[in-house]
Motif scaffolding. Sequence first.
Motif, PDB file in Angstrom:
ATOM      1  N   ALA A 241     149.229 103.639 -37.076  1.00  0.00           N
ATOM      2  CA  ALA A 241     148.300 103.550 -38.206  1.00  0.00           C
ATOM      3  C   ALA A 241     147.238 104.647 -38.154  1.00  0.00           C
ATOM      4  O   ALA A 241     146.745 105.081 -39.190  1.00  0.00           O
ATOM      5  N   VAL A 242     146.895 105.104 -36.965  1.00  0.00           N
ATOM      6  CA  VAL A 242     145.881 106.146 -36.820  1.00  0.00           C
ATOM      7  C   VAL A 242     146.367 107.459 -37.403  1.00  0.00           C
ATOM      8  O   VAL A 242     145.594 108.235 -37.966  1.00  0.00           O
ATOM      9  N   VAL A 243     147.659 107.735 -37.268  1.00  0.00           N
ATOM     10  CA  VAL A 243     148.216 109.011 -37.734  1.00  0.00           C
ATOM     11  C   VAL A 243     148.923 108.861 -39.081  1.00  0.00           C
ATOM     12  O   VAL A 243     149.670 109.743 -39.502  1.00  0.00           O
ATOM     13  N   GLY A 244     148.703 107.728 -39.756  1.00  0.00           N
ATOM     14  CA  GLY A 244     149.284 107.557 -41.081  1.00  0.00           C
ATOM     15  C   GLY A 244     150.778 107.359 -41.075  1.00  0.00           C
ATOM     16  O   GLY A 244     151.477 107.841 -41.965  1.00  0.00           O
ATOM     17  N   ALA A 245     151.279 106.658 -40.063  1.00  0.00           N
ATOM     18  CA  ALA A 245     152.714 106.382 -39.994  1.00  0.00           C
ATOM     19  C   ALA A 245     152.912 104.897 -39.714  1.00  0.00           C
ATOM     20  O   ALA A 245     153.570 104.511 -38.755  1.00  0.00           O
ATOM     21  N   GLY A 246     152.324 104.070 -40.563  1.00  0.00           N
ATOM     22  CA  GLY A 246     152.309 102.642 -40.329  1.00  0.00           C
ATOM     23  C   GLY A 246     153.523 101.878 -40.807  1.00  0.00           C
ATOM     24  O   GLY A 246     153.588 100.666 -40.673  1.00  0.00           O
ATOM     25  N   VAL A 247     154.507 102.578 -41.378  1.00  0.00           N
ATOM     26  CA  VAL A 247     155.711 101.932 -41.892  1.00  0.00           C
ATOM     27  C   VAL A 247     156.912 102.455 -41.106  1.00  0.00           C
ATOM     28  O   VAL A 247     157.005 103.654 -40.831  1.00  0.00           O
TER      29      VAL A 247
END
Length: 318
Positions: free
Chosen positions: A57-63
Amino acid sequence: MLDAVDAVLVRELQRDGRATFQALADRVGLSRTAVRARVQHLLETEVVRVVGIVHSAVVGAGVSGHVLVAVDGAAREVATAIARRAAVCFTALTAGPHDLVTRVRARDDDALAGEVDEIRRTPGVRVAEVVRCVRIMRDAHSVVRALTDVTLDDIDWRLLRELQRDGRAPYTRLAGIIGLSQAATRARVVRLMRSGVIQVTGQADAAALGATEVGGFGLVVSGPMRRVAEAVTRQEGVRFVATGFGRYDIVGEVEAASRPELVAILDAVRAVPGATVRESWQHLEVVKESYAAELPERPPAARDGVGGAHRDGAGSDR
């Protein structure tokens, strides 16, 4: 194959990649000097690599999605081509209902769909079917805990980049890189780990630990999915479990020291009330397994003003 002491050291580093040499020495009953020499040998021979894994989630890859692929032609060539994609964190050739399986991490569902489309366009891919992972229940190689509210600045970001490269980097070296005192540096690293932003863990050569057999399974569930998934997660030898929707309700991976042990683990999964193994497969060759995130130069708040706090729906002295 490792001796008993080295095997314990590797397991301890998997649990806490920044465990002090003294803590490790207390665990195995040897001197600090002897343990330091053993750990350095394990690192130098790459039996284990201690790395920092940044929360998706920190690097924008939460899926994430688990993609099941059937191919025409040489499966290894297709797997190698798929593995080159930055969003792909795992790819393995398999024996069973699929020719290969791969895991993809993306910013959102639209981005995930785009990545799956790119996999489908890979020459040789006949079918690519995705299981959209809703909740990662267990993953030996990434952070699955929820994030607490935390704001990241440029100094934190530099620490994350260094810890991704070397999870056991001494505080003295980290302090020199970020320009703070050793005590302030340690405090920042501890905050990053306790908040769930980064997990420092040992990534081990499974064969060296005696785990020569790796396989996967897809479950369909009757009853509450979360309860079934939690029960599956508790089974010995299970290293990855995710709930989702698509072909399976739950997808997972197991590792074992022998084929009979692998069968026994899968049988234990089958025995979980409410779980039915729809399909299982064996990993013949892991083509890619990498969980290092492509970090931007600066944290999101400093880069685009969207805010540096993240929320997902113990460090020690050397």
